[in-house]
Design an enzyme around this catalytic site. Sequence first.
Site, PDB file in Angstrom:
ATOM      1  N   ARG A 166       0.763  -1.267  -0.117  1.00 24.76           N
ATOM      2  CA  ARG A 166       0.081   0.033   0.035  1.00 24.76           C
ATOM      3  C   ARG A 166       0.867   1.181   0.043  1.00 24.76           C
ATOM      4  NH1 ARG A 166      -4.838  -0.264   1.964  1.00 24.76           N
ATOM      5  NH2 ARG A 166      -4.977   1.610   0.776  1.00 24.76           N
ATOM      6  N   ASP A 198      -3.677  -9.898  -9.989  1.00 24.26           N
ATOM      7  CA  ASP A 198      -3.575 -10.811  -8.777  1.00 24.26           C
ATOM      8  C   ASP A 198      -4.526 -12.178  -9.069  1.00 24.26           C
ATOM      9  OD1 ASP A 198      -5.725  -9.291  -8.222  1.00 24.26           O
ATOM     10  OD2 ASP A 198      -5.254  -8.719  -6.396  1.00 24.26           O
ATOM     11  N   SER A 247      -2.301  -5.272  -9.302  1.00 24.03           N
ATOM     12  CA  SER A 247      -3.777  -5.759  -8.990  1.00 24.03           C
ATOM     13  C   SER A 247      -4.679  -4.664  -9.133  1.00 24.03           C
ATOM     14  CB  SER A 247      -3.958  -6.163  -7.517  1.00 24.03           C
ATOM     15  OG  SER A 247      -2.913  -7.134  -7.333  1.00 24.03           O
TER      16      SER A 247
HETATM   17  C1  G6P Z   1      -2.133 -11.851  -3.313  1.00 26.32           C
HETATM   18  C2  G6P Z   1      -1.301 -10.846  -3.860  1.00 26.32           C
HETATM   19  C3  G6P Z   1      -1.378  -9.616  -3.993  1.00 26.32           C
HETATM   20  C4  G6P Z   1      -3.054  -9.335  -3.862  1.00 26.32           C
HETATM   21  C5  G6P Z   1      -3.620 -10.170  -2.556  1.00 26.32           C
HETATM   22  C6  G6P Z   1      -4.682  -9.773  -2.088  1.00 26.32           C
HETATM   23  O1  G6P Z   1      -1.996 -13.165  -3.172  1.00 26.32           O
HETATM   24  O2  G6P Z   1       0.070 -11.486  -4.067  1.00 26.32           O
HETATM   25  O3  G6P Z   1      -1.143  -8.771  -4.875  1.00 26.32           O
HETATM   26  O4  G6P Z   1      -3.348  -8.110  -4.323  1.00 26.32           O
HETATM   27  O5  G6P Z   1      -3.163 -11.428  -2.425  1.00 26.32           O
HETATM   28  O6  G6P Z   1      -4.335  -9.246  -0.814  1.00 26.32           O
HETATM   29  P1  G6P Z   1      -4.930  -8.412   0.188  1.00 26.32           P
HETATM   30  O7  G6P Z   1      -3.716  -7.566   1.050  1.00 26.32           O
HETATM   31  O8  G6P Z   1      -5.666  -7.323  -0.605  1.00 26.32           O
HETATM   32  O9  G6P Z   1      -5.643  -9.147   1.203  1.00 26.32           O
HETATM   33  C1  BGC Z   2      -8.932  -4.646  -8.325  1.00 26.69           C
HETATM   34  C2  BGC Z   2      -8.792  -5.491  -9.167  1.00 26.69           C
HETATM   35  C3  BGC Z   2      -8.012  -6.605  -8.260  1.00 26.69           C
HETATM   36  C4  BGC Z   2      -8.682  -6.703  -6.722  1.00 26.69           C
HETATM   37  C5  BGC Z   2      -8.161  -7.700  -5.700  1.00 26.69           C
HETATM   38  C6  BGC Z   2      -9.793  -4.664  -7.154  1.00 26.69           C
HETATM   39  O1  BGC Z   2      -9.984  -3.469  -6.692  1.00 26.69           O
HETATM   40  O2  BGC Z   2      -9.642  -3.602  -9.256  1.00 26.69           O
HETATM   41  O3  BGC Z   2      -7.798  -5.626 -10.271  1.00 26.69           O
HETATM   42  O4  BGC Z   2      -7.953  -7.847  -8.508  1.00 26.69           O
HETATM   43  O5  BGC Z   2      -8.855  -5.536  -6.343  1.00 26.69           O
HETATM   44  O6  BGC Z   2      -7.057  -7.244  -5.341  1.00 26.69           O
END
Ligand code: G6P
Ligand code: BGC
Length: 935
Positions: free
Chosen positions: A588, A675, A621
Amino acid sequence: MFVSLLGTLGCLTLPDELRPEESDQLLCVPGGQPPLWKFMDSIRSEGLQQGEEALSCPEEGLPRPSDSSELVQDCLQQFKVTVAQLQQIQASLLGSMEQALRGQASPVPAVRMLPTYVGSTPHGTEQGDFVVLELGATGASLRVLWVTLTGIEGHRVEPRSQEFVIPQDVMLGTGQQLFDFAAHCLSEFLDAQPVSKQGLQLGFSFSFPCHQTGLDRSTLISWTKGFRCSGVEGQDVVQLLRDAIQRQGAYNIDVVAVVNDTVGTMMGCELGARPCEVGLVVDTGTNVCYMEEARDVAVLDEDRGRVCVSVEWGSFSDDGALGPVLTTFDHTLDHESLNPGAQRFEKMIGGLYLGELVRLVLAHLTRRGVLFRGCPSPALLSQGSVLLEHVAEMEDPSAGAARVHAILQDLGLSPEASDVELVQRVCAAVCTRAAQLCAAALAAVLSRLQHSREQQTLQVAVATGGRVCERHPRFCSILQGTVMLLAPECDVSFIPSADGGGRGVAMVTAVAARLAAHRRLLEETLAPFRLNHDQLAAVQAQMREAMAKGLRGEASSLRMLPTYVRATPDGSERGDFLALDLGGTNFRVLLLFDHIVDCIVDFQQKQGLSGQSLPLGFTFSFPCKQLGLDQGILLNWTKGFNASDCEGQDVVSLLREAITRRQAVELNVVAIVNDTVGTMMSCGYEDPRCEIGLIVGTGTNACYMEELRNVAGVPGDSGHMCINMEWGAFGDDGSLDTLSTCFDASVDQASINPGKQRFEKMISGMYLGEIVRHILLHLTSLGVLFRGQQTQRLQTRDIFKTKFLSEIESDSLALRQVRAILEDLGLPLTSDDTLMVLEVCQAVSQRAAQLCGAGVAAVAEKIRENRGLEELAVSVGVDGTLYKLHPHFSSLVAATVRELAPRCAVTFLQSEDGSGKGAALVTAVACRLAQSTRV
Ligand code: G6P
Ligand code: BGC
Ligand code: BGC
């Protein structure tokens, strides 16, 4: 003569020709009480033998035996209790209480220590009109009261009340008869009141040992005091009453609370200088309640505050402590009672039994020729003929010999002056012992209070109720004196209850009514979050439609972006690749591409890879329009990202430019991967059936393998292509509006992308905490939570992190730990609040999981139909903090998919190492393909 006396006492039925040996009819106690004893024909005791003797009693009577004074002495001596014995009873009862509090079962029921769900003594602010129904407090009568609480201290409105005699066949009949009778009495009482038939709130005073599981849920453990209706033990008495009221059909009455008489007595106590935290009742039966520290009540999952506990000391039965004070008369009385062996302590104190004890002693002394010249009357030999009122009058020194004489005559006896005096002594002995035993028990409760409060001197008020307390001045004075002797460290004031506890019951009812109203508001608030099958099926159908449109390139909230990934891994992929992963919680802070490059350089140095030109897979992502594997134009930021000048740009180019600026590295960006795709690929390495990727983390999204022929804009008609659905945006065209609540709207409005990512905002981790926070604010404004006090903390955006939902809903956490989490947030909770916050969290996360499940069901069904299969077995690779950390999310998703896509066997695989590995796999495939084209 005898019959007329009973008549004035309101007895129901008594045949004139009553003879104990020829009747199975029982005699009565005041208020027209039916049988509190076994039927006469079952009596094996001295009663009948005496009866036989009595018939042979000569006209002039028998001469008084020479050893009569020793006989009297022997008899009365049995009722003497020493201070040491009282202390032993006090200590033993205290031990039993503490053992029961700790939840340690004892082989014989000692004392029960039943929590009552009354958590505080009255505030004095309770108000409203309440109907109170009292059953079991005063022998065989039932009382209905109309109580008005003004909410103003010192301003009392006298309750209106009516007493009904419960017929004997009802007391020993079926539960349904008893509760129908109660409902009938209620109607009769209310008919005479100028009140509306609707919306009446009732407090039920039910004075028997009960397991309460809520303010309006209470299961009868066992009958006491001469009641024995079938089919009630083990049942919820509130429900039985509700059913009966409904059968009666005359009034719409809401049974809001159920209360023991001791609790009503304590709660109705006038607010005084010291807290009234003990309620003592000595009526037909006896019992006490007091305010215990909740943390010391093992059966409660509560570590704060106090809870009123009904001791149910009537069942105290420690042989060691009670044995030495039990007389032969106690044994006989117990033996002939309706519940032999039970309520042994109560049988030495309760008003139902005092008259009977006196009768047994008098009958015994008569048989020995010491009293009434050896001539008993049939009444003296009949169970239940000597009443509490008789004893009270006869032992009252001011009553005078003439009154005692009259009472005895009414019992068919011919007393001489010496008889009168001896009868008075017997009454006094029985009552003195009762008061002393009661005092020892009360002293145990006070010691417990003093101990738990850790106070040198306990200042406390004890509310007293019941006819024995009210009408026997001597009982009260002995009780008080003995308590002072046994608990000298307690400074106790005794406060007689003004109206038999009715007001107290109304107080509890008022609190319960408020809580019930709160619960209704909570239910109303959460109702829109509870989605039924049809609503979820509609979401699934809308999703299918939006998918089809998106694939055809028509206007749709689902963009259905081709990813240029044409195959899932086959397991043969090898080599070293770099993977860069941006878009989840963990990155982030990274906003600039230069910084990302710095991180890679740093990583390469640490891994000893400096100088090598490695192929790089970039997990990014966010929604990107791809024109090839290594080209992705950022359509828009999501999940709170907002770095400027990126939207509309190819992020691979941005990354390459940054690499060039940072000349030290050679990196070859081969693929950009969403992702969801990375996750599907990495799980696909292990399981070839993995053709769906799902993320439920900060954001949410899914991808799946679509038939290329269905994908507009990408040439080719055979084979597959992975489609990044970008389902977070589902509903941005308004299609989810009917499901969306005002709380969703508030969260959306306050976000940096209002109107966008509507599905994501109902599902993903970035928003659930905020939805909960908005609901909590609303419930607070309704006064349902936090006593209606808005706190600054709760106004703070994002204070309620989604990880709290996972923690709060974790099954392994006790409610007290849940509260600790909430208190850490600075929320001023009561225990009722904790439960409600938990329910709010559950409703919000359940809806999220179900919506997510509806989405997965749509995708699985699409794949099945694409392939023309009857049944499809498919796996979903899943990642994301919410999915992985929440205790119930994953199983709710799976359950919803089973329900909505019954022809698809869907397996969920959790990705172990993020989507980085998947990005590397995509890169590996791309490198292999590039090499083979070069060759
Ligand atoms: C994954 C990835 C990230 C992805 C995420 C969701 O495995 O490697 O790129 O966005 O999980 O993770 P979050 O931190 O949003 O729960
Ligand atoms: C994004 C996606 C992504 C998802 C999970 C959404 O906000 O638009 O591209 O796959 O989050 O991380
Ligand atoms: C009951 C108690 C009640 C007491 C006084 C006992 O027999 O078990 O619940 O409080 O009598 O009425």
